[in-house]
Design a protein around this motif. Structure first.
Motif, mmCIF file in Angstrom:
data_model
loop_
_atom_site.group_PDB
_atom_site.id
_atom_site.type_symbol
_atom_site.label_atom_id
_atom_site.label_comp_id
_atom_site.label_asym_id
_atom_site.label_seq_id
_atom_site.Cartn_x
_atom_site.Cartn_y
_atom_site.Cartn_z
ATOM 1 N N LYS A 18 45.992 -47.036 11.964
ATOM 2 C CA LYS A 18 47.345 -46.540 11.665
ATOM 3 C C LYS A 18 48.404 -47.335 12.455
ATOM 4 O O LYS A 18 49.464 -47.668 11.921
ATOM 5 C CB LYS A 18 47.453 -45.052 12.018
ATOM 6 C CG LYS A 18 46.634 -44.136 11.116
ATOM 7 C CD LYS A 18 46.864 -42.678 11.482
ATOM 8 C CE LYS A 18 46.002 -41.734 10.677
ATOM 9 N NZ LYS A 18 46.169 -40.322 11.077
ATOM 10 N N GLU A 81 49.155 -38.864 8.053
ATOM 11 C CA GLU A 81 48.012 -37.962 7.918
ATOM 12 C C GLU A 81 47.242 -38.300 6.646
ATOM 13 O O GLU A 81 47.841 -38.467 5.583
ATOM 14 C CB GLU A 81 48.553 -36.519 7.856
ATOM 15 C CG GLU A 81 47.515 -35.436 7.834
ATOM 16 C CD GLU A 81 46.849 -35.218 9.202
ATOM 17 O OE1 GLU A 81 47.397 -35.634 10.239
ATOM 18 O OE2 GLU A 81 45.756 -34.630 9.200
ATOM 19 N N GLY A 82 45.930 -38.414 6.769
ATOM 20 C CA GLY A 82 45.101 -38.628 5.595
ATOM 21 C C GLY A 82 44.610 -37.287 5.077
ATOM 22 O O GLY A 82 44.364 -36.365 5.861
ATOM 23 N N GLU A 129 33.664 -34.084 7.896
ATOM 24 C CA GLU A 129 34.889 -34.867 7.702
ATOM 25 C C GLU A 129 34.595 -36.168 6.978
ATOM 26 O O GLU A 129 33.539 -36.776 7.197
ATOM 27 C CB GLU A 129 35.465 -35.257 9.066
ATOM 28 C CG GLU A 129 36.501 -34.316 9.582
ATOM 29 C CD GLU A 129 37.054 -34.822 10.902
ATOM 30 O OE1 GLU A 129 37.397 -36.017 11.003
ATOM 31 O OE2 GLU A 129 37.113 -34.015 11.829
ATOM 32 N N LEU A 130 35.556 -36.616 6.185
ATOM 33 C CA LEU A 130 35.387 -37.865 5.433
ATOM 34 C C LEU A 130 34.972 -39.032 6.331
ATOM 35 O O LEU A 130 34.097 -39.830 5.979
ATOM 36 C CB LEU A 130 36.708 -38.191 4.715
ATOM 37 C CG LEU A 130 36.768 -39.517 3.979
ATOM 38 C CD1 LEU A 130 35.754 -39.576 2.853
ATOM 39 C CD2 LEU A 130 38.173 -39.747 3.418
ATOM 40 N N GLY A 131 35.597 -39.109 7.507
ATOM 41 C CA GLY A 131 35.287 -40.221 8.420
ATOM 42 C C GLY A 131 33.808 -40.253 8.779
ATOM 43 O O GLY A 131 33.179 -41.321 8.809
ATOM 44 N N ALA A 149 37.646 -45.711 4.542
ATOM 45 C CA ALA A 149 36.923 -45.505 3.289
ATOM 46 C C ALA A 149 37.543 -46.395 2.219
ATOM 47 O O ALA A 149 36.858 -46.925 1.341
ATOM 48 C CB ALA A 149 37.024 -44.033 2.874
HETATM 49 O O1 LIG Z 1 43.405 -40.074 15.150
HETATM 50 P P1 LIG Z 1 44.037 -39.566 13.900
HETATM 51 O O2 LIG Z 1 45.459 -39.993 13.713
HETATM 52 O O3 LIG Z 1 43.833 -38.088 13.678
HETATM 53 O O4 LIG Z 1 43.280 -40.349 12.740
HETATM 54 P P2 LIG Z 1 42.178 -39.911 11.699
HETATM 55 O O5 LIG Z 1 41.473 -41.138 11.242
HETATM 56 O O6 LIG Z 1 41.335 -38.801 12.250
HETATM 57 O O7 LIG Z 1 42.978 -39.537 10.425
HETATM 58 P P3 LIG Z 1 43.646 -38.261 9.771
HETATM 59 O O8 LIG Z 1 43.628 -37.108 10.712
HETATM 60 O O9 LIG Z 1 44.936 -38.734 9.241
HETATM 61 O O10 LIG Z 1 42.721 -38.025 8.516
HETATM 62 C C1 LIG Z 1 42.134 -36.799 8.205
HETATM 63 C C2 LIG Z 1 40.642 -36.961 8.044
HETATM 64 O O11 LIG Z 1 40.375 -37.763 6.925
HETATM 65 C C3 LIG Z 1 39.459 -38.767 7.248
HETATM 66 N N1 LIG Z 1 39.964 -40.019 6.704
HETATM 67 C C4 LIG Z 1 41.149 -40.207 6.116
HETATM 68 N N2 LIG Z 1 41.260 -41.449 5.632
HETATM 69 C C5 LIG Z 1 40.109 -42.062 5.917
HETATM 70 C C6 LIG Z 1 39.592 -43.359 5.670
HETATM 71 O O12 LIG Z 1 40.281 -44.294 5.013
HETATM 72 N N3 LIG Z 1 38.375 -43.633 6.125
HETATM 73 C C7 LIG Z 1 37.637 -42.709 6.768
HETATM 74 N N4 LIG Z 1 38.061 -41.473 7.018
HETATM 75 C C8 LIG Z 1 39.268 -41.152 6.603
HETATM 76 C C9 LIG Z 1 39.150 -38.695 8.694
HETATM 77 O O13 LIG Z 1 37.811 -38.244 8.784
HETATM 78 C C10 LIG Z 1 40.056 -37.637 9.251
HETATM 79 O O14 LIG Z 1 39.347 -36.686 9.954
#
Ligand SMILES: O=P(O)(O)OP(=O)(O)OP(=O)(O)OC[C@H]1O[C@@H](n2cnc3c(O)ncnc32)[C@H](O)[C@@H]1O
Length: 183
Positions: A18, A81-82, A129-131, A149
């Motif tokens: 980010k 925010e994602g 979580e997606l991550g 992702a």
């Molecule tokens: O440290 P912060 O800013 O929280 O960064 P984050 O990567 O955890 O990002 P967000 O809270 O914005 O995203 C919400 C969830 O969506 C997931 N996420 C969003 N976009 C993603 C991507 O491109 N690749 C992997 N995971 C993603 C990730 O698991 C986050 O827990």
């Protein structure tokens, strides 16, 4: 030669993907400034995995507000925010961007969206979580802080930082485009 005016932009996240995205976007749209971009922790106030546009936008806005409270002297405070976007029975994933100026004016933008497969969606619905899901599927660590992702699904044609640039450039448009469109 006149010195460039200093511009402090504080993002409510320490995620390197980010921060990179903010730096790259601002270099394009704030060319006449000497930029300082920093990332700090800021609570989203929503679930770790936002499940609607409304929740994702709220998370971005809460982060920007928290930043503004922590850094009242910043020129701009930002939240990214994602989250998941639902349209009928289609599920997409994208990033919302909120920018607050020092005097509280708000700009909003979003990245492009990509389709979430039922395979990934099912795992999210089970509470992962997606991550973490994409780390497991790819065998890589901390994908969310790197290509994301988005990068995995596009063979790095559109990485997370690149995709978020769109949202950031839109969110700032209020502050650098002709004011005739806004006031
Ligand atoms: O440290 P912060 O800013 O929280 O960064 P984050 O990567 O955890 O990002 P967000 O809270 O914005 O995203 C919400 C969830 O969506 C997931 N996420 C969003 N976009 C993603 C991507 O491109 N690749 C992997 N995971 C993603 C990730 O698991 C986050 O827990």
């Amino acid at each position: 030669m006149t010195e460039k005016k200093h511009l402090l932009v504080v993002l409510g996240s320490t995620n390197p993907s980010k921060i990179l995205s903010v730096k790259n976007s601002l270099e394009k749209i704030m060319k006449n400034y000497s930029l300082e971009v920093i990332g700090v922790k800021a609570p989203s106030g929503v679930r770790d995995q936002p499940m609607s546009d409304e929740e994702t936008l709220k998370g971005a806005e809460n982060r920007a507000k928290s930043v503004l409270a922590q850094y009242p002297h910043a020129d701009f405070a930002m939240g990214i925010e994602g989250g998941i976007s639902k349209i009928g029975d289609v599920f997409l994933e994208n990033g919302f961007v909120v920018v607050l100026s020092k005097n509280g004016e708000k700009g909003i933008g979003t990245s492009g969206s990509y389709q979430l497969s039922s395979k990934i969606l099912n795992k999210i619905n089970e509470g992962t979580e997606l991550g973490d899901i994409v780390d497991e599927l790819s065998g890589e660590e901390s994908v969310k802080t790197k290509q994301g992702a988005m990068g995995l699904l596009t063979k790095n044609l559109i990485t997370r930082d690149k995709a978020y640039e769109t949202g950031i450039i839109f969110a700032f448009s209020k502050f650098y485009s002709d004011s005739v469109y806004w006031h």
